[in-house]
Design an enzyme around this catalytic site. Structure first.
Site, short mmCIF file in Angstrom:
data_model
loop_
_atom_site.label_atom_id
_atom_site.label_comp_id
_atom_site.label_asym_id
_atom_site.label_seq_id
_atom_site.Cartn_x
_atom_site.Cartn_y
_atom_site.Cartn_z
N SER A 1 0.80 -1.23 0.00
CA SER A 1 0.00 0.00 0.00
C SER A 1 0.83 1.29 0.00
O SER A 1 0.28 2.35 -0.27
CB SER A 1 -0.93 0.02 1.21
OG SER A 1 -2.12 -0.66 0.91
N LYS B 1 0.54 3.28 -3.06
CA LYS B 1 -0.67 4.07 -3.34
C LYS B 1 -0.38 5.58 -3.30
O LYS B 1 -1.03 6.37 -3.97
CB LYS B 1 -1.77 3.72 -2.33
CG LYS B 1 -2.28 2.28 -2.47
CD LYS B 1 -3.22 1.92 -1.33
CE LYS B 1 -3.70 0.47 -1.46
NZ LYS B 1 -4.47 0.04 -0.28
N TYR C 1 -2.60 -2.49 -10.77
CA TYR C 1 -2.62 -2.33 -9.31
C TYR C 1 -1.77 -3.42 -8.62
O TYR C 1 -0.96 -3.12 -7.74
CB TYR C 1 -4.08 -2.37 -8.82
CG TYR C 1 -4.20 -2.39 -7.32
CD1 TYR C 1 -3.99 -1.24 -6.56
CD2 TYR C 1 -4.47 -3.58 -6.64
CE1 TYR C 1 -4.08 -1.27 -5.18
CE2 TYR C 1 -4.55 -3.62 -5.26
CZ TYR C 1 -4.36 -2.46 -4.53
OH TYR C 1 -4.43 -2.50 -3.15
N TYR D 1 -4.43 2.92 7.62
CA TYR D 1 -5.70 2.17 7.65
C TYR D 1 -6.64 2.78 8.68
O TYR D 1 -6.64 4.00 8.89
CB TYR D 1 -5.45 0.67 7.93
CG TYR D 1 -4.40 0.04 7.05
CD1 TYR D 1 -4.52 0.07 5.65
CD2 TYR D 1 -3.29 -0.58 7.59
CE1 TYR D 1 -3.56 -0.53 4.85
CE2 TYR D 1 -2.33 -1.19 6.78
CZ TYR D 1 -2.47 -1.14 5.42
OH TYR D 1 -1.52 -1.72 4.63
N VAL E 1 0.96 -3.98 3.79
CA VAL E 1 0.82 -5.29 4.46
C VAL E 1 2.09 -6.14 4.42
O VAL E 1 2.13 -7.21 5.01
CB VAL E 1 -0.38 -6.10 3.90
CG1 VAL E 1 -1.70 -5.51 4.36
CG2 VAL E 1 -0.32 -6.24 2.40
#
Ligand code: GLU
Length: 302
Positions: free
Chosen positions: A61, A64, A189, A237, A255
């Site tokens: 992540s 992102k 992705y 998160y 993660v």
């Protein structure tokens, strides 16, 4: 600084036993559950290392943030935020629950999976290969060629098992939040999540985010500002509020157990890896190492 980092690693290493390595992407289960490594690049550009700093890991992540930056470069503010919201979530990173209840039928923000998939869809290029290459080059230009690679095994592992993200992708197209070939968007992705680095690369990325727009490579001030803001409000998160209170600087976790944290006021970048995760998907020992480091160096923005 060296002694501080070594003390923080020694203090927090036992916490790794209270976390669990992610297994929903089978290849991530190979991560070393006992590892904790940290890199700080300080205001003068000096690199400080402590703990298990030889490990290579995928950005997951953390990618992102850079997908968002490139999408903003490609599409501008309205081009991104007409499709994706700006609000934090109290739900898990891969949750679907808000998609249907949110009035505007847009994913909540670019750092949860739904918003990230919609953001990735906005990266320009004629093919998946070209779009991925542009994102890879963007990240590599910041971190340096020797620090960035691609982990084919993690990519294949996530692609083979990523049904929840597939479900999110098709749902997004159904509500008009993405258009085009969903399988291609997801392929892009999964690829971006599988870009690999080490703690020095992560801290280099973090430090670039801490510096002004004119540092190399030059970045748009608006894009930089938006990236830091989302990291602060949505980067950890559904534990982002607690992290803001306890650490107080923009950060993004993945993660794989990576955390990229940036202290703009100190021109300082931090990269942490500790693959054992807490229940919300953040690195168990990594978060506490950042709590300690922020307190000692007084990094919090407030
Ligand atoms: N590739 C991961 C997924 O989509 C990224 C999740 C994360 O690091 O939070 O499930």
């Amino acid at each position: 600084m060296q002694a501080t980092l070594e003390a923080i690693v020694a203090q927090n290493r036992t916490l790794t036993a209270h976390g669990k390595v992610a297994t929903y992407i089978p290849e991530l289960a190979m991560g070393d559950a006992n590892a904790l490594g940290i890199c700080v690049i300080d205001g003068a550009g000096n690199v400080h290392l402590a703990g298990d700093t030889d490990i290579r890991f995928t950005l997951q992540s953390v990618s992102k943030v850079f997908a968002l930056m490139l999408a903003l470069e490609d599409q501008g503010f309205a081009g991104v935020f007409d499709h994706i919201g700006m609000e934090p979530t109290g739900d898990a990173f891969n949750s679907i629950v808000k998609l249907e209840t949110f009035a505007s039928l847009r994913p909540l923000n670019p750092l949860i999976n739904a918003g990230a998939i919609a953001t990735t869809a906005l990266i320009k290029g004629d093919s998946v290969a070209e779009r991925f290459q542009r994102l890879y080059n963007y990240i590599e230009a910041i971190a340096g060629e020797e620090r960035i690679s691609f982990n084919e095994r993690v990519y294949r592992s996530e692609k083979a098992t990523g049904d929840r993200n597939r479900a999110i992708g098709y749902f997004l197209r159904d509500i008009g939040a993405v258009c085009g070939d969903v399988d291609e968007i997801l392929d892009l992705y999964f690829r971006q999540c599988s870009i690999e680095t080490d703690v020095i690369g992560l801290a280099t990325l973090a430090r670039r985010l801490a510096l002004g727009p004119e540092a190399e490579p030059a970045l748009s001030p608006e894009v930089l500002r938006i990236a830091r803001t989302f990291m602060y409000t949505c980067g950890m998160y559904d534990a982002t509020g607690e992290f803001a209170v306890k650490v107080g600087i923009p950060a993004k976790s993945g993660v794989s157990g990576a955390i990229m944290a940036t202290a703009p006021g100190h021109e300082l970048g931090i990269g942490v890896i500790a693959p054992a995760l807490d229940q919300k998907g953040n690195s168990k020992a990594g978060v506490q190492a950042l709590v300690d480091l922020s307190r000692l160096l007084q990094l919090s923005v407030f």
